[in-house]
Write a protein that holds these residues in place. Structure first.
Motif, PDB file in Angstrom:
ATOM      1  N   ILE A 102       0.677  -1.028  -0.009  1.00 25.88           N
ATOM      2  CA  ILE A 102       0.012  -0.074  -0.027  1.00 25.88           C
ATOM      3  C   ILE A 102       0.787   1.361  -0.026  1.00 25.88           C
ATOM      4  O   ILE A 102       1.562   1.485   0.745  1.00 25.88           O
ATOM      5  N   CYS A 103       0.746   2.121  -0.870  1.00 26.78           N
ATOM      6  CA  CYS A 103       1.517   3.300  -1.004  1.00 26.78           C
ATOM      7  C   CYS A 103       0.377   4.417  -1.373  1.00 26.78           C
ATOM      8  O   CYS A 103       0.503   5.057  -2.593  1.00 26.78           O
ATOM      9  N   VAL A 104      -0.397   4.800  -0.478  1.00 26.65           N
ATOM     10  CA  VAL A 104      -1.284   5.833  -0.919  1.00 26.65           C
ATOM     11  C   VAL A 104      -1.012   6.823   0.223  1.00 26.65           C
ATOM     12  O   VAL A 104      -0.298   6.817   1.093  1.00 26.65           O
ATOM     13  N   PRO A 105      -1.737   8.235  -0.234  1.00 28.38           N
ATOM     14  CA  PRO A 105      -1.291   9.378   0.473  1.00 28.38           C
ATOM     15  C   PRO A 105      -1.850   9.108   1.883  1.00 28.38           C
ATOM     16  O   PRO A 105      -2.915   8.671   2.138  1.00 28.38           O
ATOM     17  N   THR A 106      -1.160   9.857   2.988  1.00 28.47           N
ATOM     18  CA  THR A 106      -2.015  10.189   4.417  1.00 28.47           C
ATOM     19  C   THR A 106      -1.549  11.788   4.535  1.00 28.47           C
ATOM     20  O   THR A 106      -0.649  12.151   5.203  1.00 28.47           O
ATOM     21  N   PRO A 107      -2.340  12.328   3.971  1.00 30.01           N
ATOM     22  CA  PRO A 107      -2.420  13.926   4.200  1.00 30.01           C
ATOM     23  C   PRO A 107      -3.138  14.340   5.653  1.00 30.01           C
ATOM     24  O   PRO A 107      -3.234  13.401   6.634  1.00 30.01           O
ATOM     25  N   LEU A 108      -3.186  15.536   5.982  1.00 27.69           N
ATOM     26  CA  LEU A 108      -3.727  16.066   7.148  1.00 27.69           C
ATOM     27  C   LEU A 108      -4.903  16.786   6.765  1.00 27.69           C
ATOM     28  O   LEU A 108      -4.948  17.247   5.825  1.00 27.69           O
ATOM     29  N   THR A 109      -5.704  16.747   7.943  1.00 31.03           N
ATOM     30  CA  THR A 109      -7.018  17.468   7.763  1.00 31.03           C
ATOM     31  C   THR A 109      -6.508  18.850   7.869  1.00 31.03           C
ATOM     32  O   THR A 109      -5.550  19.575   8.214  1.00 31.03           O
ATOM     33  N   SER A 140       2.716   3.726   3.539  1.00 28.91           N
ATOM     34  CA  SER A 140       2.206   5.156   3.752  1.00 28.91           C
ATOM     35  C   SER A 140       2.877   5.385   5.220  1.00 28.91           C
ATOM     36  O   SER A 140       2.440   4.854   6.164  1.00 28.91           O
ATOM     37  N   THR A 141       3.284   6.736   5.267  1.00 30.44           N
ATOM     38  CA  THR A 141       3.762   7.298   6.622  1.00 30.44           C
ATOM     39  C   THR A 141       2.514   7.607   7.530  1.00 30.44           C
ATOM     40  O   THR A 141       1.603   8.195   6.961  1.00 30.44           O
ATOM     41  N   LYS A 226      10.384   6.229  10.619  1.00 27.30           N
ATOM     42  CA  LYS A 226       9.831   7.181   9.472  1.00 27.30           C
ATOM     43  C   LYS A 226       9.542   8.786  10.263  1.00 27.30           C
ATOM     44  O   LYS A 226      10.187   9.545   9.744  1.00 27.30           O
ATOM     45  N   LEU A 227       8.732   8.554  11.323  1.00 27.56           N
ATOM     46  CA  LEU A 227       8.641   9.911  11.848  1.00 27.56           C
ATOM     47  C   LEU A 227       9.682  10.569  12.516  1.00 27.56           C
ATOM     48  O   LEU A 227       9.717  11.712  12.324  1.00 27.56           O
ATOM     49  N   ILE A 282       8.039  16.220   5.237  1.00 21.03           N
ATOM     50  CA  ILE A 282       8.378  17.026   6.312  1.00 21.03           C
ATOM     51  C   ILE A 282       7.368  18.049   6.955  1.00 21.03           C
ATOM     52  O   ILE A 282       7.309  18.082   8.209  1.00 21.03           O
ATOM     53  N   PRO A 283       6.537  18.589   5.916  1.00 19.42           N
ATOM     54  CA  PRO A 283       5.626  19.423   6.507  1.00 19.42           C
ATOM     55  C   PRO A 283       4.240  18.794   6.982  1.00 19.42           C
ATOM     56  O   PRO A 283       3.361  19.262   7.926  1.00 19.42           O
ATOM     57  N   ILE A 284       4.261  17.416   6.889  1.00 16.46           N
ATOM     58  CA  ILE A 284       3.050  16.890   7.125  1.00 16.46           C
ATOM     59  C   ILE A 284       3.381  15.534   8.424  1.00 16.46           C
ATOM     60  O   ILE A 284       2.653  15.679   9.507  1.00 16.46           O
ATOM     61  N   ASP A 285       4.262  14.821   8.342  1.00 18.86           N
ATOM     62  CA  ASP A 285       4.434  13.510   9.047  1.00 18.86           C
ATOM     63  C   ASP A 285       4.719  13.913  10.556  1.00 18.86           C
ATOM     64  O   ASP A 285       4.016  13.199  11.235  1.00 18.86           O
TER      65      ASP A 285
END
Length: 450
Positions: A102-109, A140-141, A226-227, A282-285
């Motif tokens: 699984i390599c899908v996005p993990t964005p922020l709200t 995914s991170t 990763k984090l 870097i801006p999200i994780d």
């Protein structure tokens, strides 16, 4: 309930398939992480099926046209022609896959909470085709616990059991777009699994595709790795960004300070300031850990402060731009035309994810200015989640006549191949956030650092 295989039978069957390169791998999400990974797996001898919900990607891949810098058209054609790679939007093909990544996005709200909707939807899609003897991997991170507490739970609703019927693991992606020294196969790969047998098949599978495998004790540990990597960068970039503002007020050049400090052969690692943070990591994780830490009633002050500092950089830079226009050109930003040089978040790539350049353009126009951009790698601004108003704008040329028509050039990304000497000669004012002109030995009254 589906019939279950004995653990030893499922493990032995999958292990033998991986060892013999008879296993078929499925990679879900054919973006900056998934497509290079699919190519690395295919090159190692496995048959790979790529899955994506975007039909445009499938059409491009069928035509042997790559949309990712890290994958060349010729390399893609080799794997397709050898029948080692194919792509589809039909997730029914997951049933034929022995390994699913699984390599899908993990964005922020908008409130900086994790958005796991893509991961959850993908896990549900896998569960519809899950069978005994498969390995499911999340790349995914995300925050520690996602693989075991979210993905595993969804998959086990089928009645199949992790470690008995199927296996589940986590291996954080470590892609670095534009890096000429490392690629997917040569970057050490951290792997973990839910139990010793899951870890064993993770090591076997990734060990066939990458040069170095680094096993850790649990999926949560691998998620934390990763984090930690990205929090380290976020905090240190925030530090030099803060130092930049302080030293600038003192009349000290932060880039000169860093260049001198890095001559110390121990105890110091150089990080460089910029107009803000970009890229998907870097801006999200870091905020995935901030969110998770609330469960334990523990503050993450460094992470949150770093986020505040880095998020403030675009507005600080536009402030320096306005100041330079006022002092050196006697013109307000609200009456000025500005050319933002570089839309991508880093040099020599076309990746605009979370790019501070988009925010720079937005702030300039909020203050009444007119902003265009030039980027040799981004011909047109695509649809983005937060900057829909900028969609469709096109890169302008850098002819001497065009450059002279702008009141200022704001250097946001220092791509190679740009005629910086020509810019220095033809632009009335340059605001440089990357120190590129000093690096090239170009100086002048019209060049200001920010």
């Amino acid at each position: 309930m589906r019939p279950a295989l004995a653990s030893s039978s499922a493990y032995e069957t999958l292990s033998k398939k991986i060892e013999d390169r008879a296993a078929r791998a499925g990679v879900i999400g054919l973006g900056y992480v998934g497509l290079p990974l699919a190519m690395a797996i295919a090159r190692s001898g496995f048959a790979v099926t790529g899955f994506d919900i975007d039909p445009k990607k499938i059409v491009a891949l069928d035509a042997r046209k790559s949309y990712i810098d890290a994958v060349g058209d010729a390399d893609l054609a080799v794997e397709i022609d050898a029948d080692r790679f194919g792509a589809t939007t039909d997730f029914a093909g997951l049933a034929a896959c022995d390994v699913i990544v699984i390599c899908v996005p993990t964005p922020l709200t908008k409130h900086r909470d994790p958005d796991l909707s893509f991961v959850e939807a993908t896990a549900r899609a896998i569960s519809e085709h899950l069978r005994p003897g498969q390995l499911v991997v999340l790349e995914s991170t995300t925050y520690p616990g996602t693989t075991d507490d979210v993905v595993k739970v969804i998959l086990e609703k089928t009645g199949l059991r992790s470690g008995v019927d199927f296996f589940i693991g986590f291996s954080p992606e470590r892609e670095d777009p534009g890096n000429q020294h490392f690629n997917t196969a040569t970057i050490p790969k951290v792997v973990a699994g839910d139990g010793p047998e899951a870890l064993a098949v993770m090591k076997s599978f990734y060990g066939a595709a990458v040069k170095t495998v680094v096993p850790v004790s649990s999926n949560a540990t691998a998620e934390a790795v990763k984090l930690t990597e990205n929090i380290f960068r976020s905090v240190n970039i925030a530090l030099v960004n803060e130092l930049k503002t302080v030293y600038a007020a003192m009349g000290i050049d932060v880039w000169e300070v860093i260049d001198a400090a890095k001559t110390k052969p121990f105890g110091y690692m150089p990080f460089y300031p910029g107009p803000g943070l970009g890229g998907h990591c870097i801006p999200i994780d870091p905020f995935y850990l901030t969110w998770k830490s609330r469960e334990y009633e523990l503050p993450t002050r460094f992470i949150e402060l770093a986020g505040e500092i880095n998020s403030a950089m675009p507005r600080y830079v536009v402030g320096k731009l306005a100041e330079a226009l006022d002092i050196r050109a006697g013109k307000a930003l609200s009456r000025s035309r500005v050319l933002v040089l570089g839309l991508a978040y880093k040099k020599n790539v076309g990746d605009i994810r979370e790019s501070p350049s988009l925010r720079l353009i937005e702030i300039i126009e909020e203050r009444g200015g007119k902003a265009d951009y030039h980027d040799p790698h981004v011909g047109e601004i695509p649809s983005t989640r937060e900057y829909q108003a900028l969609k469709g704008r096109k890169s302008v040329d850098l002819s001497a006549e065009a450059v002279a028509g702008y009141d200022a050039i704001l250097v946001a990304t220092d791509h190679d191949g740009v005629d910086y000497a020509g810019l220095a000669e033809n632009s009335p004012l340059i605001v440089d956030t990357r120190n590129i002109f000093a690096k090239l030995g170009l100086a002048g009254e019209n060049i200001v650092k920010a």
